[in-house]
Write a protein that holds these residues in place. Structure first.
Motif, PDB file in Angstrom:
ATOM      1  N   TYR A  52      32.232  61.688  61.900  1.00 46.90           N
ATOM      2  CA  TYR A  52      32.171  61.358  63.349  1.00 46.90           C
ATOM      3  C   TYR A  52      33.604  60.257  63.711  1.00 46.90           C
ATOM      4  O   TYR A  52      34.413  60.373  64.265  1.00 46.90           O
ATOM      5  CB  TYR A  52      31.140  60.971  64.939  1.00 46.90           C
ATOM      6  CG  TYR A  52      30.716  61.867  64.984  1.00 46.90           C
ATOM      7  CD1 TYR A  52      31.395  63.262  65.519  1.00 46.90           C
ATOM      8  CD2 TYR A  52      29.502  62.263  64.807  1.00 46.90           C
ATOM      9  CE1 TYR A  52      30.906  64.471  66.401  1.00 46.90           C
ATOM     10  CE2 TYR A  52      29.004  63.771  65.189  1.00 46.90           C
ATOM     11  CZ  TYR A  52      29.471  65.021  65.582  1.00 46.90           C
ATOM     12  OH  TYR A  52      29.229  66.059  66.582  1.00 46.90           O
ATOM     13  N   THR A  53      32.827  59.178  63.417  1.00 45.03           N
ATOM     14  CA  THR A  53      34.361  57.870  63.897  1.00 45.03           C
ATOM     15  C   THR A  53      35.090  57.955  62.859  1.00 45.03           C
ATOM     16  O   THR A  53      36.491  57.772  64.108  1.00 45.03           O
ATOM     17  CB  THR A  53      33.627  56.594  63.670  1.00 45.03           C
ATOM     18  OG1 THR A  53      32.674  56.545  61.876  1.00 45.03           O
ATOM     19  CG2 THR A  53      32.602  56.116  64.550  1.00 45.03           C
ATOM     20  N   ALA A  54      35.624  58.494  61.368  1.00 45.82           N
ATOM     21  CA  ALA A  54      36.222  58.466  60.374  1.00 45.82           C
ATOM     22  C   ALA A  54      37.352  59.928  61.428  1.00 45.82           C
ATOM     23  O   ALA A  54      38.211  59.716  61.499  1.00 45.82           O
ATOM     24  CB  ALA A  54      35.288  59.035  59.562  1.00 45.82           C
ATOM     25  N   PHE A  55      36.834  60.414  61.131  1.00 50.09           N
ATOM     26  CA  PHE A  55      37.143  61.876  62.380  1.00 50.09           C
ATOM     27  C   PHE A  55      38.438  61.712  63.539  1.00 50.09           C
ATOM     28  O   PHE A  55      39.459  61.619  63.510  1.00 50.09           O
ATOM     29  CB  PHE A  55      36.086  63.277  62.737  1.00 50.09           C
ATOM     30  CG  PHE A  55      36.755  64.948  63.484  1.00 50.09           C
ATOM     31  CD1 PHE A  55      38.066  65.406  62.720  1.00 50.09           C
ATOM     32  CD2 PHE A  55      37.312  64.465  64.945  1.00 50.09           C
ATOM     33  CE1 PHE A  55      38.800  66.359  63.366  1.00 50.09           C
ATOM     34  CE2 PHE A  55      37.603  65.146  65.454  1.00 50.09           C
ATOM     35  CZ  PHE A  55      38.275  66.192  64.830  1.00 50.09           C
ATOM     36  N   PHE A  61      44.102  58.224  69.047  1.00 53.97           N
ATOM     37  CA  PHE A  61      44.594  58.038  71.082  1.00 53.97           C
ATOM     38  C   PHE A  61      42.931  57.043  70.872  1.00 53.97           C
ATOM     39  O   PHE A  61      42.343  57.207  70.023  1.00 53.97           O
ATOM     40  CB  PHE A  61      44.132  59.199  72.026  1.00 53.97           C
ATOM     41  CG  PHE A  61      43.279  60.528  71.415  1.00 53.97           C
ATOM     42  CD1 PHE A  61      42.169  59.498  71.226  1.00 53.97           C
ATOM     43  CD2 PHE A  61      43.301  61.560  70.958  1.00 53.97           C
ATOM     44  CE1 PHE A  61      40.813  60.467  70.686  1.00 53.97           C
ATOM     45  CE2 PHE A  61      42.347  62.839  70.057  1.00 53.97           C
ATOM     46  CZ  PHE A  61      41.288  62.065  70.515  1.00 53.97           C
ATOM     47  N   LYS A  62      42.648  56.613  71.758  1.00 51.87           N
ATOM     48  CA  LYS A  62      41.581  55.870  71.957  1.00 51.87           C
ATOM     49  C   LYS A  62      40.086  57.056  71.648  1.00 51.87           C
ATOM     50  O   LYS A  62      40.065  57.805  73.068  1.00 51.87           O
ATOM     51  CB  LYS A  62      41.347  54.940  72.905  1.00 51.87           C
ATOM     52  CG  LYS A  62      42.296  53.317  73.150  1.00 51.87           C
ATOM     53  CD  LYS A  62      42.938  52.736  74.728  1.00 51.87           C
ATOM     54  CE  LYS A  62      44.316  51.464  74.537  1.00 51.87           C
ATOM     55  NZ  LYS A  62      43.678  50.828  75.604  1.00 51.87           N
ATOM     56  N   SER A  63      38.991  56.390  71.003  1.00 54.04           N
ATOM     57  CA  SER A  63      38.233  56.890  71.551  1.00 54.04           C
ATOM     58  C   SER A  63      36.810  56.226  71.377  1.00 54.04           C
ATOM     59  O   SER A  63      37.238  55.093  70.669  1.00 54.04           O
ATOM     60  CB  SER A  63      38.215  57.741  69.912  1.00 54.04           C
ATOM     61  OG  SER A  63      38.630  57.503  68.687  1.00 54.04           O
ATOM     62  N   LYS A  64      35.431  56.883  71.578  1.00 49.62           N
ATOM     63  CA  LYS A  64      34.148  55.475  71.630  1.00 49.62           C
ATOM     64  C   LYS A  64      33.037  56.325  71.692  1.00 49.62           C
ATOM     65  O   LYS A  64      32.904  57.720  71.881  1.00 49.62           O
ATOM     66  CB  LYS A  64      33.928  55.130  72.123  1.00 49.62           C
ATOM     67  CG  LYS A  64      33.218  54.220  71.945  1.00 49.62           C
ATOM     68  CD  LYS A  64      33.175  52.735  72.537  1.00 49.62           C
ATOM     69  CE  LYS A  64      32.311  51.767  72.299  1.00 49.62           C
ATOM     70  NZ  LYS A  64      31.841  50.225  73.159  1.00 49.62           N
ATOM     71  N   ILE A  86      28.688  52.024  66.947  1.00 50.57           N
ATOM     72  CA  ILE A  86      29.325  52.918  67.899  1.00 50.57           C
ATOM     73  C   ILE A  86      28.632  52.018  69.220  1.00 50.57           C
ATOM     74  O   ILE A  86      26.905  51.233  69.078  1.00 50.57           O
ATOM     75  CB  ILE A  86      28.465  54.444  67.793  1.00 50.57           C
ATOM     76  CG1 ILE A  86      27.467  54.176  67.314  1.00 50.57           C
ATOM     77  CG2 ILE A  86      30.082  54.854  66.784  1.00 50.57           C
ATOM     78  CD1 ILE A  86      26.636  55.870  67.225  1.00 50.57           C
ATOM     79  N   GLY A  87      28.927  53.201  70.275  1.00 48.01           N
ATOM     80  CA  GLY A  87      27.333  52.999  71.190  1.00 48.01           C
ATOM     81  C   GLY A  87      25.912  53.434  71.412  1.00 48.01           C
ATOM     82  O   GLY A  87      26.581  54.197  71.022  1.00 48.01           O
ATOM     83  N   VAL A  88      25.808  53.285  72.569  1.00 48.99           N
ATOM     84  CA  VAL A  88      24.324  54.123  73.073  1.00 48.99           C
ATOM     85  C   VAL A  88      24.404  54.285  74.256  1.00 48.99           C
ATOM     86  O   VAL A  88      24.852  53.623  75.711  1.00 48.99           O
ATOM     87  CB  VAL A  88      22.739  53.383  72.721  1.00 48.99           C
ATOM     88  CG1 VAL A  88      22.263  53.764  73.191  1.00 48.99           C
ATOM     89  CG2 VAL A  88      23.179  52.708  71.825  1.00 48.99           C
ATOM     90  N   ASP A  89      23.992  55.747  74.543  1.00 53.50           N
ATOM     91  CA  ASP A  89      23.961  56.243  75.917  1.00 53.50           C
ATOM     92  C   ASP A  89      22.695  56.255  76.453  1.00 53.50           C
ATOM     93  O   ASP A  89      21.364  57.100  75.780  1.00 53.50           O
ATOM     94  CB  ASP A  89      24.873  57.492  75.921  1.00 53.50           C
ATOM     95  CG  ASP A  89      24.333  58.523  77.004  1.00 53.50           C
ATOM     96  OD1 ASP A  89      23.801  57.685  78.451  1.00 53.50           O
ATOM     97  OD2 ASP A  89      24.374  59.856  77.346  1.00 53.50           O
TER      98      ASP A  89
END
Length: 485
Positions: A52-55, A61-64, A86-89
């Protein structure tokens, strides 16, 4: 009548194939941790995160990405997500508190709980965790807590009611997009509110898997952000939630055949392939099939990053794709995948407790588990399980069976679908359900009859010499942390 049983062969990974071919190791694991047992593979989780992060990095644009931990309760996965960048929801007090106790940076957390009481909101505000607000009552409560704590809250607003093909996409969650501007302008009119509450962006989550709808929703949210700029609101993100498709199955033809045969069974044109001829959403009326399959769409050609790409390529009224508008407006795109980050990450194993026949001659295989330990919102889990036999070379005649559970309920079937096995299992043989980490292991798990919840263990890496010492328990199973076996 036709009596063949359609097969739905799952995609598997080397670590799964190795483990499910080793009866002695499986048996030792179940003797150590009890049945049923959930086994997770950290490297597979890390691989999905990297994908996901590589894609997303390909776009300017900014993404997280935030891992939606409600999909699986293991705290180990939350830690690995954070350590992987990455973050955690989080969706509850316990989830948020545990992530904070694990020293996950509050800036990498988001709180999206459907119900937020004072205790939960206070914890988020004290630690400056982003809170996604669903309604005015939550906004009012947050303002009151901020004044008590003398701290600023960081919020985003959940919205819904987007227009698609001249119809509203209705939801019980969030503020209606047609009225949210009025709420924002009125709520933030007092200077004291502006000081107490920092409004930073919008959040939405659409049911279903229509990428065009999601793209249109992003465009409408960007329109809203542009309009609010004229009132000096400087917003910086749009969070589109999760619901990103994955593909569970090897063969599209098997998926089509299963649905065709299920419909024939409901019309009584062949022998049933589900218990009591359950239609799994399909119903027969006047000789015709109505309704739709009420399960996850287990076979998909567009999934994971291709699914996201289709969203980003949706054109808006200004004849620009989503990705370009995000870049031009400097808005960060946020995702909260759960299931798709857990693809190939987990399996569930259980021991055979008994075999029997019911009055209709169906062979019922009783397992040391219950239906809640393999339950999601899907009407059934449509993947072929793997049987491991203590005596694989004896009595090779194939059989069709149903797997039943330990609750004293007529409906405690682990799978509603009839499963064809190479041979009749014996007591003590082991069944493995494939790719269960996302929304299957824990989402509806209960402790009725005072049964203990499943143990959750992790395999650090796949090796050909995997032994029981290569596994460790998840912290959620322990009274003390970090006990490794």
């Amino acid at each position: 009548m036709k009596n063949n049983i359609p097969t739905l062969e799952p995609i598997t990974s080397p670590w799964i194939d190795t483990l499910t071919s080793d009866f002695e190791l499986q048996n030792e694991l179940l003797d150590t941790y009890n049945s049923p047992l959930n086994i997770h593979h950290i490297r597979s989780f890390q691989k999905n995160i990297t994908e996901y992060t590589a894609f997303l990095k390909q776009y300017d644009f900014k993404s997280k990405v935030f891992y939606a931990r409600k999909a699986n309760k293991c705290s180990t996965l939350a830690t690995v997500a954070f350590e992987s960048g990455i973050g955690v929801d989080t969706a509850s007090y316990a989830e948020l508190k545990q992530c904070l106790d694990l020293n996950i940076n509050p800036e990498d957390l988001v709180l999206t709980a459907a119900i937020k009481n004072t205790k939960l909101l206070r914890l988020a505000i004290q630690h400056e965790v982003l809170i996604i607000i669903d309604n005015k009552d939550e906004a009012d409560l947050i303002y009151a807590i901020c004044k008590e704590e003398n701290k600023q809250a960081i919020i985003g607003l959940r919205i819904s009611g987007f227009e698609y093909n001249s119809q509203k996409l209705k939801s019980r969650f969030g503020f209606d997009i047609d009225t949210v501007s009025d709420f924002i302008l009125k709520f933030f009119e007092p200077e004291e509110v502006k000081k107490c509450i920092k409004f930073t962006g919008f959040h939405f989550h659409l049911d279903g898997y229509n990428t065009q709808q999601r793209g249109v929703a992003i465009h409408q949210t960007l329109d809203l952000i542009e309009n609010l700029k004229t009132y000096n609101f400087k917003l910086n993100f749009i969070d589109i939630g999760g619901g990103i498709l994955i593909n569970y199955l090897k063969d599209s033809d098997q998926w089509k055949t299963f649905q065709e045969e299920l419909k024939k069974a409901i019309l009584e044109k062949r022998n049933p392939i589900t218990y009591n001829n359950n239609g799994l959403g399909f119903v027969q009326r006047d000789g015709k099939i109505e309704g739709q399959l009420a399960t996850y769409p287990y076979y998909n050609q567009i999934f994971k990053t291709t699914f996201i790409k289709n969203i980003l390529d949706v054109m808006g009224s200004q004849n620009e794709p989503v990705w370009k508008r995000l870049k031009d407006l400097n808005i960060e795109l946020r995702l909260e995948p759960g299931r798709s980050l857990l693809d190939q990450v987990g399996i569930t194993m259980a021991k055979v407790a008994h075999r029997k026949k019911d009055a209709d001659g169906n062979i019922l295989i009783g397992l040391e588990m219950n239906m809640t330990q393999m339950t999601s919102s899907s009407a059934d889990f449509l993947l072929e399980p793997k049987m491991t036999y203590a005596k694989p070379d004896i009595d090779k005649e194939s059989v069709a069976v149903f797997f039943t559970g330990a609750y004293c309920l007529e409906r405690d079937f682990i799978l509603k679908r009839k499963i064809k096995l190479p041979k009749l299992p014996e007591v003590g043989d082991i069944v493995t359900f494939i790719n269960t980490a996302g929304y299957m292991m824990h989402f509806f798990e209960t402790e009725a009859h005072l049964f203990k919840l499943s143990q959750n263990i992790f395999l650090k890496d796949y090796t050909r010499s995997t032994q029981i010492v290569d596994f460790f328990r998840d912290e959620n199973n322990l009274e003390t942390n970090h006990i490794y076996l």
